[in-house]
Write a protein that holds these residues in place. Structure first.
Motif, PDB file in Angstrom:
ATOM      1  N   ALA A  37     -12.162   2.209   3.577  1.00 19.43           N
ATOM      2  CA  ALA A  37     -11.950   2.492   1.889  1.00 19.43           C
ATOM      3  C   ALA A  37     -11.833   1.271   1.216  1.00 19.43           C
ATOM      4  N   VAL A  38     -11.960   1.444   0.100  1.00 17.18           N
ATOM      5  CA  VAL A  38     -11.873   0.358  -0.966  1.00 17.18           C
ATOM      6  C   VAL A  38     -10.818   0.862  -1.914  1.00 17.18           C
ATOM      7  N   TYR A  39      -9.688  -0.025  -2.140  1.00 19.33           N
ATOM      8  CA  TYR A  39      -8.512   0.482  -2.710  1.00 19.33           C
ATOM      9  C   TYR A  39      -8.755   0.232  -4.412  1.00 19.33           C
ATOM     10  N   MET A  40      -8.309   1.434  -5.066  1.00 23.60           N
ATOM     11  CA  MET A  40      -8.180   1.056  -6.376  1.00 23.60           C
ATOM     12  C   MET A  40      -6.774   1.653  -7.130  1.00 23.60           C
ATOM     13  N   GLN A  41      -6.610   1.179  -8.229  1.00 23.70           N
ATOM     14  CA  GLN A  41      -5.412   1.738  -9.041  1.00 23.70           C
ATOM     15  C   GLN A  41      -5.819   2.160 -10.433  1.00 23.70           C
ATOM     16  N   PHE A  42      -4.871   3.063 -11.117  1.00 23.12           N
ATOM     17  CA  PHE A  42      -5.262   3.279 -12.507  1.00 23.12           C
ATOM     18  C   PHE A  42      -3.833   3.984 -13.044  1.00 23.12           C
TER      19      PHE A  42
END
Length: 291
Positions: A37-42
């Protein structure tokens, strides 16, 4: 990875972080980075107060007798139970990656400052190129029809919802369908996704502004019995009504049952040269699916 429940996923991530607590490097096989996985935040945001425009009753441009002449959306209308976070090509021709977040449980009227973390499959993002621009979308409280389009990476750009005559799924309590309110949510693909394989260093998607896909119309009763005099006796005798009407129902007419998931705007109301997510003004039109 998409099939795991939130709780199982949390358990696997906890074990993964424990095992790698001394070393956050991702092992390599055959010269290729290996990561799930590639982690992202928003963050999510409803524009203006509660995502509903407010009318000033003192500006002389309203004929409403409501006081106050505006209403903040209710928590049950602004709640986000689940959302698909989607990364798409700059021209919206293709969905690059998507992930479903569930049990979000946030009512944005209550001052939503929560930062969400989403994990995209690294194999999906492997097809992107450094410097490439991607659009970021949040489809909150998605319908079954919308979920099918996203998960199949189907006809995304022109996707629309058509409601059955008695359907109310897009405005169910705590499940009001919402999509992007503008076209400002964009990212540029970094030179390398590898730094974001680590959960503690997520890629920042920024703030995604969303709006409810349908409006709620409110009607305020002036007379308790809903009987109104529309013509008095011309003889001058006060209080002598010769014509009265009683209102029994309120209905909307000429209302389409279909709408685009992604709002589009044009200068003449037609699809040609329309722009997805463009700003609405008093000189342009929101494009209808029947235009």
């Amino acid at each position: 990875m998409k099939g795991f429940s939130k709780y199982l996923l949390t358990g696997f991530l906890t074990m993964g972080l424990f095992a790698c607590s001394e070393n956050n490097d991702v092992p390599e096989q055959g010269g290729q980075d290996v990561a799930d996985a590639v982690y992202m935040q928003f963050k999510l945001e409803l524009p203006s107060v509660g995502g509903r425009s407010a009318t000033d009753e003192n500006d002389g441009e309203t004929n409403s007798n409501a006081n106050p002449d505006f209403e903040i959306g209710k928590d049950r209308e602004n709640a986000v139970s689940s959302a698909y976070i989607v990364l798409a090509k700059a021209d919206n021709s293709e969905i690059v990656a998507y992930q479903l977040l569930e049990q979000m449980g946030t009512a944005m009227n209550s001052g939503n400052t929560k930062i969400y973390t989403v994990e995209f499959e690294s194999t999906d993002l492997a097809v992107t190129s450094p410097g490439e621009n991607l659009n970021v979308y949040a489809f909150c409280n998605p319908t079954t029809a919308l979920a099918k389009i996203i998960t199949s990476k189907g006809a995304f750009k022109d996707a629309l919802e058509t409601l059955a005559a008695d359907e109310a799924t897009i405005w169910d309590t705590n499940k009001f369908l919402m999509t992007n309110a503008d076209n400002k949510s964009k990212i540029t693909v970094p030179a390398d996704w590898k730094p974001y394989y680590v959960k503690t260093n997520p890629f920042d998607l920024g703030v995604i502004a969303v709006e409810r896909a349908a409006a709620r119309f409110d009607y305020k009763t002036k007379n308790a019995d809903e009987i109104y005099t529309i013509l008095n006796d011309k003889t001058g005798e006060e209080g002598k009504a010769v014509l009265q009407v009683q209102l029994t129902d309120v209905a909307l007419v000429n209302m389409s049952k279909s709408f685009y998931y992604l709002r589009r705007v044009s200068d003449n109301g037609l699809n040609a040269n329309s722009t997805i997510g463009a700003l609405e003004t008093n000189k342009n039109y929101v494009v209808d699916t029947d235009a």
